[in-house]
Scaffold this motif. Structure first.
Motif, mmCIF file in Angstrom:
data_model
loop_
_atom_site.group_PDB
_atom_site.id
_atom_site.type_symbol
_atom_site.label_atom_id
_atom_site.label_comp_id
_atom_site.label_asym_id
_atom_site.label_seq_id
_atom_site.Cartn_x
_atom_site.Cartn_y
_atom_site.Cartn_z
ATOM 1 N N GLN A 124 -25.675 3.789 -92.366
ATOM 2 C CA GLN A 124 -23.863 3.257 -92.295
ATOM 3 C C GLN A 124 -23.837 3.208 -93.702
ATOM 4 O O GLN A 124 -23.450 3.783 -94.275
ATOM 5 C CB GLN A 124 -24.134 1.649 -92.255
ATOM 6 N N GLN A 127 -23.683 6.692 -94.403
ATOM 7 C CA GLN A 127 -22.329 7.774 -94.781
ATOM 8 C C GLN A 127 -21.166 6.525 -95.540
ATOM 9 O O GLN A 127 -19.860 8.144 -95.877
ATOM 10 C CB GLN A 127 -21.873 7.021 -92.854
ATOM 11 N N GLU A 130 -21.919 9.056 -98.629
ATOM 12 C CA GLU A 130 -21.845 10.623 -98.668
ATOM 13 C C GLU A 130 -20.683 10.761 -98.366
ATOM 14 O O GLU A 130 -20.003 11.700 -98.295
ATOM 15 C CB GLU A 130 -23.372 11.153 -97.477
ATOM 16 N N ALA A 131 -19.966 9.637 -97.297
ATOM 17 C CA ALA A 131 -19.134 10.162 -96.062
ATOM 18 C C ALA A 131 -17.636 9.072 -96.707
ATOM 19 O O ALA A 131 -16.387 9.343 -95.976
ATOM 20 C CB ALA A 131 -19.117 10.336 -94.884
ATOM 21 N N GLU A 133 -16.562 6.443 -96.118
ATOM 22 C CA GLU A 133 -16.685 5.346 -94.380
ATOM 23 C C GLU A 133 -17.885 5.500 -92.939
ATOM 24 O O GLU A 133 -18.815 6.549 -93.086
ATOM 25 C CB GLU A 133 -15.262 6.470 -93.726
ATOM 26 N N VAL A 134 -17.487 5.035 -92.145
ATOM 27 C CA VAL A 134 -18.746 4.720 -91.523
ATOM 28 C C VAL A 134 -18.008 5.594 -89.943
ATOM 29 O O VAL A 134 -16.950 4.563 -89.654
ATOM 30 C CB VAL A 134 -19.792 3.302 -90.764
ATOM 31 N N LEU A 135 -18.390 6.556 -89.579
ATOM 32 C CA LEU A 135 -18.076 6.847 -88.773
ATOM 33 C C LEU A 135 -17.975 5.814 -87.028
ATOM 34 O O LEU A 135 -18.431 5.525 -87.031
ATOM 35 C CB LEU A 135 -18.173 8.413 -88.209
#
Ligand SMILES: [Zn+2]
Ligand SMILES: [Zn+2]
Lengths: 149, 382
Positions: A124, A127, A130-131, A133-135
């Motif tokens: 988590q 994510q 890097e992204a 949000e948590v997919l």
């Protein structure tokens, strides 16, 4: 970079006293345990580790544990070091040996795979960093049983 | 909404399922205009995936119109016609930043099965079981698309739906094969499998300057297609000694690049199902390894879900070959491929041999699976 020795202890603003209150030897059954556990209840759990493709300052702003880790306060120790080859930060955590996890977490940190909650937490953090949000998985049919099928 | 669901081994049905919803800030919802069958669906159709559940929606390759966008979406808004790349990817991890979207670290939803150990994972795949990290597929009226700024691409007006839908998976996979093979000006390239991906690989090799492109198959109509649309030389392995022909047509050197694009044939027997061995595939792979010139590249595409034994390791080391693999495409080539489609350099609509309403999805898959009636790909309209 944050020295790992200090960080391993620093994260939680949790003193020895708070810990001592909850502390007692925890017998963790390790049947089918992961490598490193050696079937020994007293052996420390394996480190779970992810590489986060961001500098440590971003993974642990101001040297503090990011939010999902804070929930594991008092139950895990954390290790941070730069990843070689300019690949960000290696973030590792493992359940603290000989400590009873706070109520609510205990159920997640024992059993056949005590590392599972730690791994999910690290994922988590990765994510989020890097992204952004948590997919989340698609909604399951089980979430809305009335329209199943 | 209506969607094409897996029901049981060998059985699909169009059913009513819940509409998808935005689950993350970077999601969009796409109203599907076209979706295509793909080779990766066949093991699922056959019931060979342990985590597949009745009601799971298939379809990895689709195109549609954005109808709803999460607050974190920057590049798309309602009304955009987009093709959605077959790899869900975050765009922000180390792999994504290298352009290796099919290796994205963050394509895995937060599932209990998330595990760093090697387990079968369908993370980042549409039309794959949710329990394995997959997302509901495109054979449906609507699809949820995570990380839409990274995965979805606006389609130029000049490219129609049937051509553009193949920019999701078939075209970038074929392009990737030529790239992994590092196909250069003057190369001789041999491709096993004249299916959709093999044909685009052939076309990609030509566009990269290959001097000769040879395609090996046994389906007459596919070989003719590869000849007509990709400028490839057909080799029917039932009628020719493939190894001898390849030597012959490469001046005795062997092809510089060999691509194995035979896909995943359907299970033929229980032994096949449990052993994971596919009669076609090891033959093609062995043939490719033996045919390739010294220090050449062998590229293996597609997902076999088992083990391939009797691999000619001696030939690999002795002749200093490079072996490369890919199951899913990266996303970085999709805009370039759409441009080539718009300029007419890359035509894919002939691959859509069967164009059917989604209601006929089960029939379309039966044709596709059996390669019946010259079927290369069935394309559905919801
Ligand atoms: Zn990524
Ligand atoms: Zn020499």
């Amino acid at each position: 970079m944050v020295p790992m020795g200090r960080l391993a202890r620093a994260g939680p603003a949790l003193g020895g006293a708070a810990l001592a209150g909850a502390a007692r030897l925890l017998r963790v059954p390790r049947r089918g345990a992961r490598p490193g556990a050696d079937g020994d209840a007293a052996a420390p759990a394996r480190w779970e580790v992810v590489t986060v493709d961001r500098p440590a300052e971003q993974v642990l702003p101001e040297g503090r544990w990011p939010e999902p880790l804070r929930r594991l306060d008092g139950a895990v120790e954390v290790r941070v070091r730069p990843a070689p080859g300019d690949r960000g930060t290696e973030l590792a955590a493992r359940p603290l040996a000989g400590v009873t996890p706070p109520t609510g977490l205990a159920a997640h940190l024992v059993g056949d795979d005590p590392g599972l909650l730690v791994r999910r937490t690290l994922r988590q953090i990765k994510q989020r960093a890097e992204a952004g949000e948590v997919l989340r998985a698609d909604r399951s049919a089980l979430d809305r049983p009335e329209v199943h099928g | 909404m209506r969607a094409l669901c897996w029901v049981a081994a060998g059985e699909l049905a169009v059913r009513e399922v819940p509409d998808p919803e935005l689950r993350n800030e970077r999601d969009v919802i796409v109203r599907v205009r076209r979706s295509a069958t793909g080779g990766g669906d066949l093991p699922l159709l056959a019931g060979r995936h342990p985590l597949l559940r009745p009601g799971d929606v298939l379809g990895a390759e689709f195109l549609g119109e954005v109808v709803e966008a999460g607050p974190g979406v920057r590049r798309h808004r309602a009304g955009d016609r987009v093709v959605v790349g077959a790899s869900v990817a975050c765009g922000g991890c180390w792999y994504c930043r290298q352009g290796l979207h099919s290796c994205c670290d963050n394509a895995h939803a937060d599932l209990p099965s998330a595990d760093p150990d090697w387990v079968r994972s369908d993370a980042g795949c549409f039309g794959r079981p949710r329990a394995a990290g997959g997302f509901a597929g495109g054979h449906a009226e609507y699809v949820r698309v995570p990380y839409a700024d990274v995965s979805a691409f606006r389609v130029p007006d000049a490219v129609d739906d049937v051509r553009a839908v193949f920019a999701a998976d078939v075209a970038p996979t074929g392009w990737l094969a030529a790239e992994l093979g590092a196909v250069r000006q003057g190369d001789v390239v041999a491709i096993w499998g004249a299916g959709a991906v093999g044909q685009v690989t052939a076309r990609a090799a030509v566009l990269r300057g290959a001097a000769r492109v040879l395609v090996v198959d046994r389906h007459e109509e596919r070989l003719r297609m590869a000849e007509r649309h990709s400028d490839a030389e057909p080799l029917d392995y039932r009628r020719t000694d493939v190894a001898a022909e390849l030597r012959d047509r490469s001046g005795g050197r062997g092809p510089d690049v060999c691509v194995v694009a035979v896909g995943t044939p359907p299970a033929r027997s229980r032994a096949d199902r449990f052993g994971g061995q596919h009669a076609d595939r090891p033959d093609a792979l062995r043939e490719a390894v033996h045919a390739c010139r010294k220090s050449g590249v062998v590229v293996v595409l597609g997902g076999t879900d088992g083990f391939v034994d009797a691999f000619p390791l001696g030939a690999l080391t002795e002749r200093r070959l490079t072996l490369r693999g890919a199951g899913r495409p990266d996303l970085r080539d999709v805009p370039m491929l759409l441009d080539r489609m718009a300029r007419g350099e890359l035509r894919t609509e002939h691959l859509a041999t069967h164009r059917l309403p989604l209601a006929q999805g089960p029939e379309g898959y039966a044709l596709f699976r059996d390669r019946a009636d010259g079927c290369v790909r069935a394309v559905f309209t919801p």
